[in-house]
Design a protein around this motif. Structure first.
Motif: not given
Length: 122
Positions: A35-40, A52-62
């Motif tokens: 549960x603590x894992x993040x993709x960066x 940075x987090x591997x997430x687009x701020x526009x839609x939250x997608x990788x």
């Protein structure tokens, strides 16, 4: 290569070693477990590391088009889903959906053997 994670209250930390992020390359990493894992995504310039987090701020997608594979154009990161472009110096979105926003940075500090990265599990 070590990806040892130390939970600290509501914050998790992991060590990123220099060999994991070759100079000037943009790489995808998974930090933590369960549960603590993040993709960066991470980029090293000299002794400085940006994460940075591997997430687009526009839609939250990788942001990658395949795990750990990123599109780049004119020195910018390009979101594989919607084409938003981000400056790699600070993560600011300069073109496309989400313009004016930016990537979510993680706290990074230099330590012996690399960089300690901290984040709050989602």
């Amino acid at each position: 290569m070590s990806m040892e994670v130390e939970p600290v209250g509501q914050v998790s930390e992991a060590l990123i070693e220099p060999a994991q992020v070759p100079e000037g390359e943009l790489v995808g990493l998974r930090l933590g477990e369960d549960a603590a894992a993040v993709e960066v995504l991470a980029q090293r310039r000299g002794q400085a590391l940006s994460v940075w987090l591997n997430a687009c701020p526009h839609a939250g997608r990788r942001l990658d088009y395949a795990p750990g594979r990123f599109l780049q154009h004119a020195g910018r990161l390009v979101c594989a889903a919607h084409g938003a472009q981000f400056e790699l110096e600070g993560g600011r979105c300069v073109e496309g959906p989400g313009r004016g926003g930016g990537l979510q940075p993680l706290a990074v500090r230099a330590v012996a053997g690399g960089w300690q990265v901290a984040w709050s599990p989602i």
